[in-house]
Design a protein around this motif. Structure first.
Motif, short mmCIF file in Angstrom:
data_model
loop_
_atom_site.label_atom_id
_atom_site.label_comp_id
_atom_site.label_asym_id
_atom_site.label_seq_id
_atom_site.Cartn_x
_atom_site.Cartn_y
_atom_site.Cartn_z
N LEU A 31 0.71 -1.36 0.00
CA LEU A 31 0.09 -0.19 -0.03
C LEU A 31 0.88 1.03 0.15
N ASP A 32 1.93 1.13 -0.91
CA ASP A 32 2.62 2.57 -0.99
C ASP A 32 1.99 3.53 -1.89
N SER A 36 -1.63 1.78 -7.46
CA SER A 36 -2.49 0.71 -6.95
C SER A 36 -2.99 0.96 -5.51
N ALA A 37 -2.28 1.33 -4.64
CA ALA A 37 -2.71 1.57 -3.36
C ALA A 37 -3.92 2.80 -3.26
N THR A 61 4.85 -2.88 3.31
CA THR A 61 4.66 -1.65 2.65
C THR A 61 5.66 -0.77 3.29
N VAL A 62 6.54 -0.03 2.37
CA VAL A 62 7.77 0.52 2.43
C VAL A 62 7.16 2.10 2.65
N ASP A 63 6.48 2.64 1.82
CA ASP A 63 6.11 4.03 2.10
C ASP A 63 4.54 4.15 1.82
N ASP A 66 -1.15 6.13 3.58
CA ASP A 66 -1.99 6.64 4.53
C ASP A 66 -1.46 5.98 5.76
N ASP A 67 -1.57 6.28 6.97
CA ASP A 67 -1.41 5.47 8.35
C ASP A 67 -2.24 4.26 7.93
N ILE A 68 -1.92 3.25 7.83
CA ILE A 68 -2.88 2.15 7.56
C ILE A 68 -3.76 1.67 8.90
#
Length: 143
Positions: A31-32, A36-37, A61-63, A66-68
């Motif tokens: 979810l970078d 696609s994210a 997820t690297v970057d 949002d704050d997941i």
């Protein structure tokens, strides 16, 4: 089991099922930021607002977009983390991710498994088949 390749839009998913009576598990490798994210988060928010039960399974997820965790709380969407789901081909990690996704699918029991991106598409569709999921949709978001 029925496989469908769908365009990246909420309306295409809506055409497949009656949203309020539906549960959907999105599977994505990362979810970078961007691409696609954005598609997955937008679809998830839209579907929840339309009454669907939605979950997201995501690899490392690297970057983050949002704050997941905050996203999960704000929209009531469970996020299942599968750190072994990575972009690179890695037989050991891929098998572990496959087993984890199969378990998540069995616990969440979605009407639809919607995979995004190449790796999540391959591993997620196999996991859905092994878990007995009735419908699988794949969106090649990066195409």
């Amino acid at each position: 089991m029925r496989f469908v390749t769908a365009p990246a839009s909420a309306s295409s998913v809506r055409d497949l099922v009656k949203i309020p009576d539906c549960s959907i598990l999105h599977i994505i490798t990362r979810l970078d930021r961007g691409g696609s994210a954005d598609v997955v988060l937008e679809l998830a928010r839209y579907l929840v607002s339309d009454g669907a039960r939605v979950g997201i399974a995501v690899g490392k997820t690297v970057d983050p977009q949002d704050d997941i965790d905050a996203f999960s709380v704000r929209y009531g969407i469970p996020v299942f983390r599968v750190p072994e789901l990575v972009r690179e081909v890695s037989p050991g990690r891929d098998f572990t991710a496959l087993c984890a996704l199969r378990s998540i699918i069995r616990r969440f029991h979605p009407d639809i498994v919607h995979t995004h991106t190449s790796k999540a598409g391959i591993v997620g569709r196999v996991a859905a088949r092994l878990a007995g999921s009735p419908r699988v949709v794949h969106t090649p978001d990066n195409a």
